[in-house]
Design a protein around this motif. Structure first.
Motif, PDB file in Angstrom:
ATOM      1  N   TYR A 183      -1.094  -8.585 -12.291  1.00 38.18           N
ATOM      2  CA  TYR A 183      -0.315  -8.629 -11.053  1.00 38.18           C
ATOM      3  C   TYR A 183      -1.276  -8.821  -9.894  1.00 38.18           C
ATOM      4  CZ  TYR A 183       1.100  -5.994  -6.871  1.00 38.18           C
ATOM      5  OH  TYR A 183       1.293  -5.590  -5.598  1.00 38.18           O
ATOM      6  N   SER A 184      -0.875  -9.637  -8.908  1.00 40.06           N
ATOM      7  CA  SER A 184      -1.704  -9.850  -7.720  1.00 40.06           C
ATOM      8  C   SER A 184      -0.808  -9.970  -6.497  1.00 40.06           C
ATOM      9  CB  SER A 184      -2.570 -11.111  -7.879  1.00 40.06           C
ATOM     10  OG  SER A 184      -1.761 -12.272  -7.962  1.00 40.06           O
ATOM     11  N   THR A 185      -1.339  -9.612  -5.358  1.00 39.16           N
ATOM     12  CA  THR A 185      -0.598  -9.659  -4.101  1.00 39.16           C
ATOM     13  C   THR A 185      -1.538 -10.052  -2.966  1.00 39.16           C
ATOM     14  OG1 THR A 185       0.788  -8.384  -2.560  1.00 39.16           O
ATOM     15  CG2 THR A 185      -0.977  -7.211  -3.679  1.00 39.16           C
ATOM     16  N   ARG A 186      -0.978 -10.699  -1.958  1.00 38.61           N
ATOM     17  CA  ARG A 186      -1.730 -11.034  -0.742  1.00 38.61           C
ATOM     18  C   ARG A 186      -0.853 -10.687   0.451  1.00 38.61           C
ATOM     19  NH1 ARG A 186      -2.312 -15.682   2.386  1.00 38.61           N
ATOM     20  NH2 ARG A 186      -0.954 -16.839   0.942  1.00 38.61           N
ATOM     21  N   ARG A 187      -1.410  -9.909   1.387  1.00 39.80           N
ATOM     22  CA  ARG A 187      -0.616  -9.357   2.497  1.00 39.80           C
ATOM     23  C   ARG A 187      -1.257  -9.646   3.842  1.00 39.80           C
ATOM     24  NH1 ARG A 187       3.120  -5.353   1.038  1.00 39.80           N
ATOM     25  NH2 ARG A 187       3.247  -5.026  -1.213  1.00 39.80           N
ATOM     26  N   ASP A 188      -0.402  -9.849   4.818  1.00 36.32           N
ATOM     27  CA  ASP A 188      -0.823 -10.072   6.204  1.00 36.32           C
ATOM     28  C   ASP A 188      -0.777  -8.742   6.948  1.00 36.32           C
ATOM     29  OD1 ASP A 188      -1.343 -10.927   8.738  1.00 36.32           O
ATOM     30  OD2 ASP A 188       0.464 -12.152   8.955  1.00 36.32           O
ATOM     31  N   LYS A 210     -13.861 -19.149  30.469  1.00 41.16           N
ATOM     32  CA  LYS A 210     -12.667 -18.379  30.157  1.00 41.16           C
ATOM     33  C   LYS A 210     -12.711 -18.015  28.674  1.00 41.16           C
ATOM     34  CE  LYS A 210      -7.638 -18.449  30.285  1.00 41.16           C
ATOM     35  NZ  LYS A 210      -6.424 -19.242  30.617  1.00 41.16           N
ATOM     36  N   ARG A 211     -12.675 -16.771  28.387  1.00 42.64           N
ATOM     37  CA  ARG A 211     -12.854 -16.279  27.017  1.00 42.64           C
ATOM     38  C   ARG A 211     -11.505 -16.012  26.348  1.00 42.64           C
ATOM     39  NH1 ARG A 211     -17.363 -11.887  25.716  1.00 42.64           N
ATOM     40  NH2 ARG A 211     -18.523 -13.816  26.100  1.00 42.64           N
ATOM     41  N   THR A 212     -11.437 -16.457  25.119  1.00 45.46           N
ATOM     42  CA  THR A 212     -10.271 -16.155  24.280  1.00 45.46           C
ATOM     43  C   THR A 212     -10.761 -15.565  22.966  1.00 45.46           C
ATOM     44  OG1 THR A 212     -10.271 -18.393  23.360  1.00 45.46           O
ATOM     45  CG2 THR A 212      -8.867 -18.001  25.284  1.00 45.46           C
ATOM     46  N   SER A 213      -9.941 -14.725  22.411  1.00 48.77           N
ATOM     47  CA  SER A 213     -10.323 -14.081  21.140  1.00 48.77           C
ATOM     48  C   SER A 213      -9.095 -13.975  20.237  1.00 48.77           C
ATOM     49  CB  SER A 213     -10.910 -12.692  21.386  1.00 48.77           C
ATOM     50  OG  SER A 213      -9.956 -11.842  21.976  1.00 48.77           O
ATOM     51  N   THR A 214      -9.331 -14.107  18.940  1.00 46.89           N
ATOM     52  CA  THR A 214      -8.288 -13.948  17.924  1.00 46.89           C
ATOM     53  C   THR A 214      -8.831 -13.064  16.813  1.00 46.89           C
ATOM     54  OG1 THR A 214      -8.997 -15.976  16.796  1.00 46.89           O
ATOM     55  CG2 THR A 214      -7.224 -16.190  18.420  1.00 46.89           C
ATOM     56  N   ILE A 215      -7.953 -12.286  16.279  1.00 45.71           N
ATOM     57  CA  ILE A 215      -8.334 -11.404  15.181  1.00 45.71           C
ATOM     58  C   ILE A 215      -7.309 -11.545  14.052  1.00 45.71           C
ATOM     59  CG2 ILE A 215      -7.102  -9.436  16.182  1.00 45.71           C
ATOM     60  CD1 ILE A 215      -9.287  -7.643  14.985  1.00 45.71           C
ATOM     61  N   SER A 216      -7.785 -11.578  12.856  1.00 42.97           N
ATOM     62  CA  SER A 216      -6.889 -11.689  11.694  1.00 42.97           C
ATOM     63  C   SER A 216      -7.323 -10.685  10.644  1.00 42.97           C
ATOM     64  CB  SER A 216      -6.919 -13.112  11.123  1.00 42.97           C
ATOM     65  OG  SER A 216      -8.215 -13.449  10.649  1.00 42.97           O
ATOM     66  N   ARG A 217      -6.325 -10.103  10.022  1.00 42.54           N
ATOM     67  CA  ARG A 217      -6.577  -9.112   8.974  1.00 42.54           C
ATOM     68  C   ARG A 217      -5.660  -9.417   7.798  1.00 42.54           C
ATOM     69  NH1 ARG A 217      -6.797  -5.923  13.781  1.00 42.54           N
ATOM     70  NH2 ARG A 217      -4.504  -5.963  13.759  1.00 42.54           N
ATOM     71  N   ASP A 218      -6.209  -9.348   6.599  1.00 40.73           N
ATOM     72  CA  ASP A 218      -5.385  -9.539   5.407  1.00 40.73           C
ATOM     73  C   ASP A 218      -5.970  -8.730   4.255  1.00 40.73           C
ATOM     74  OD1 ASP A 218      -7.030 -11.408   3.452  1.00 40.73           O
ATOM     75  OD2 ASP A 218      -7.260 -12.276   5.451  1.00 40.73           O
ATOM     76  N   PHE A 219      -5.107  -8.501   3.284  1.00 44.06           N
ATOM     77  CA  PHE A 219      -5.487  -7.697   2.115  1.00 44.06           C
ATOM     78  C   PHE A 219      -5.014  -8.422   0.852  1.00 44.06           C
ATOM     79  CE2 PHE A 219      -4.082  -4.758  -1.197  1.00 44.06           C
ATOM     80  CZ  PHE A 219      -5.249  -4.042  -1.442  1.00 44.06           C
ATOM     81  N   SER A 220      -5.842  -8.423  -0.171  1.00 44.56           N
ATOM     82  CA  SER A 220      -5.470  -8.985  -1.466  1.00 44.56           C
ATOM     83  C   SER A 220      -5.940  -8.036  -2.559  1.00 44.56           C
ATOM     84  CB  SER A 220      -6.079 -10.378  -1.671  1.00 44.56           C
ATOM     85  OG  SER A 220      -7.493 -10.324  -1.617  1.00 44.56           O
ATOM     86  N   LYS A 267       4.052   1.248   3.595  1.00 42.48           N
ATOM     87  CA  LYS A 267       4.211  -0.155   3.914  1.00 42.48           C
ATOM     88  C   LYS A 267       2.858  -0.724   4.292  1.00 42.48           C
ATOM     89  CE  LYS A 267       7.032  -3.404   6.532  1.00 42.48           C
ATOM     90  NZ  LYS A 267       8.083  -3.587   7.569  1.00 42.48           N
ATOM     91  N   LEU A 268       2.522  -1.846   3.698  1.00 40.37           N
ATOM     92  CA  LEU A 268       1.213  -2.441   3.918  1.00 40.37           C
ATOM     93  C   LEU A 268       1.395  -3.884   4.368  1.00 40.37           C
ATOM     94  CD1 LEU A 268      -1.779  -1.605   3.694  1.00 40.37           C
ATOM     95  CD2 LEU A 268      -1.797  -2.626   1.407  1.00 40.37           C
ATOM     96  N   GLY A 269       1.827  -4.036   5.620  1.00 39.53           N
ATOM     97  CA  GLY A 269       1.961  -5.348   6.219  1.00 39.53           C
ATOM     98  C   GLY A 269       3.064  -6.191   5.588  1.00 39.53           C
ATOM     99  N   THR A 270       2.963  -7.502   5.783  1.00 37.16           N
ATOM    100  CA  THR A 270       3.926  -8.467   5.251  1.00 37.16           C
ATOM    101  C   THR A 270       3.328  -9.124   4.013  1.00 37.16           C
ATOM    102  OG1 THR A 270       4.789  -8.906   7.478  1.00 37.16           O
ATOM    103  CG2 THR A 270       5.263 -10.530   5.751  1.00 37.16           C
ATOM    104  N   GLU A 271       4.038  -9.032   2.913  1.00 35.51           N
ATOM    105  CA  GLU A 271       3.537  -9.628   1.680  1.00 35.51           C
ATOM    106  C   GLU A 271       3.815 -11.129   1.698  1.00 35.51           C
ATOM    107  OE1 GLU A 271       3.280  -8.328  -2.945  1.00 35.51           O
ATOM    108  OE2 GLU A 271       5.282  -8.292  -2.025  1.00 35.51           O
TER     109      GLU A 271
END
Length: 394
Positions: free
Chosen positions: A70-75, A41-51, A90-94
């Motif tokens: 200044y620095s930021t990290r976003r989901d 049984k296959r499961t997959s997860t994907i994550s993306r973030d920006f800094s 808008k660039l995701g959730t900061e």
């Protein structure tokens, strides 16, 4: 026309029209994880973030420097929260936001009084997914420090500036500012009624080293449960309160301030004894806290150090004494500090600690032969601590 010393020292000041450096950085991460269990049984997860971040260094003048980063990290996992638009992007959730601002000014107009000013403000906030609020930390501080050289002040004129008048020989005749000064001295011109008092003061205080001083203040503020980010004025430390609506959060708010100053000098005797002495005071106070609030003070006096090197002048026994010093190189030091803690809300002394230190009580560097030497030191420290349970001194 004769030059104006202050204007002459300020002539190197240049206005900076552009930033000295401007750096951008950005990083995008995308991770895909695929796993199969024993039943295939296959499961997959994907994550993306920006800094990303920005670093700017701008020298408004040669002696007025500023830096900002200044620095930021976003989901970026939720694609619905990504919107590419010039009007309302808008660039995701900061998840994290950080900024730092520094300013420094170096005063170079007076030879006998130097001082520099500094200011810094640090702000950062983190997003709490549970309460959908932000927790922020702000710390700001400013300070000044420098030296007061009374010897340069009493010397005055060209002596304080450390410069020499230009003298030119033409056909065996001396010309220029140096020759004019010599003629004025010969004729008794250019003298002031303050010259004699200044000479006396210079003779009486010439053995004292310039006085070094410093002063600074700081402020810290932790605010949880913010529903929105505060204004730039607060983030740069110009406001003490964020001025934003607050929600619920499990952590309590806290804030405090501190202050410290010090000054010290030194003196020499017989061209061989070098002594430095310093006084310092610091204080920190809790302004907002869950539970009792405290204030702490620390007084350091005296902070003394003595080093003995070969004497340039000493009556009768200079030769024998210098031989002893050349072999042993002795030095010693003494310091005393008193630290006290006060209960602000109940207005009584909680604890007091007195520390005396001889660091070192005596230290020698015994030279045996050429590059072979043996050093030793003896250090002594004494601590006396008192604690009080009530405001009546018990």
């Amino acid at each position: 026309t004769k030059s104006i010393p202050i204007a002459k020292r300020a002539k190197g000041t240049k206005l900076g029209l552009y930033p000295a450096s401007w750096t951008f950085n950005a990083n995008y991460n995308r991770n895909l994880r695929i796993s199969d269990d024993i039943n295939l049984k296959r499961t997959s997860t994907i994550s993306r973030d920006f800094s990303g971040g920005v670093d700017v260094r701008y020298n408004l003048f040669q002696n007025l420097n500023t830096t900002f980063n200044y620095s930021t990290r976003r989901d970026l996992n939720n694609l619905d929260e990504i919107r590419i638009s010039l009007k309302n992007p808008k660039l995701g959730t900061e998840l994290n936001y950080r900024q730092r601002f520094d300013l420094k000014y170096d005063h170079k107009l007076l030879r006998w009084l130097t001082w520099s000013l500094s200011y810094d403000a640090n702000y950062n906030d983190d997003y709490d997914r549970t309460s959908t609020t932000r927790r922020s930390d702000l710390s700001r501080g400013w300070g000044m420090g420098g030296t007061f050289d009374h010897r340069a002040l009493l010397s005055g004129g060209a002596a304080a500036a450390g410069g020499r008048e230009r003298t030119v020989r033409r056909g065996g005749v001396r010309t220029g500012e140096g020759a004019v000064k010599e003629e004025e001295k010969k004729e008794g011109k250019g003298t002031s009624f303050l010259d004699k008092p200044k000479s006396v003061l210079k003779f009486l205080t010439g053995w004292i080293e310039p006085v070094a001083y410093s002063y600074g203040r700081g402020y810290k503020n932790f605010v949880p449960g913010m529903l929105e980010r505060p204004s730039l004025k607060y983030r740069f430390g110009f406001d003490r309160e964020p001025g934003v609506p607050l929600g619920s959060d499990t952590r309590a708010r806290s804030s405090g301030e501190d202050m410290q100053y010090s000054f010290g000098s030194g003196f020499g005797l017989f061209g061989g004894i070098s002594t430095t002495v310093k006084y310092s005071y610091s204080e920190n106070r809790e302004l907002i806290k869950q539970g009792p609030r405290y204030k702490g003070t620390s007084v350091g006096w005296p902070d003394l150090s003595i080093r003995i090197s070969q004497f340039k002048k000493f009556p009768l026994i200079k030769g024998a004494l210098n031989k002893f010093i050349d072999v042993f190189s002795p030095r010693t030091g003494y310091s005393r500090r008193v630290q006290e803690t006060f209960d602000i809300d109940n207005n009584f002394l909680v604890s007091k600690r007195v520390t005396r230190g001889y660091s070192p009580l005596i230290s020698i560097n015994f030279k045996l032969w050429r590059s072979l030497s043996v050093s030793g030191s003896y250090t002594l420290e004494e601590n006396i601590e008192e604690s009080y349970k009530n405001g009546d001194g018990t």
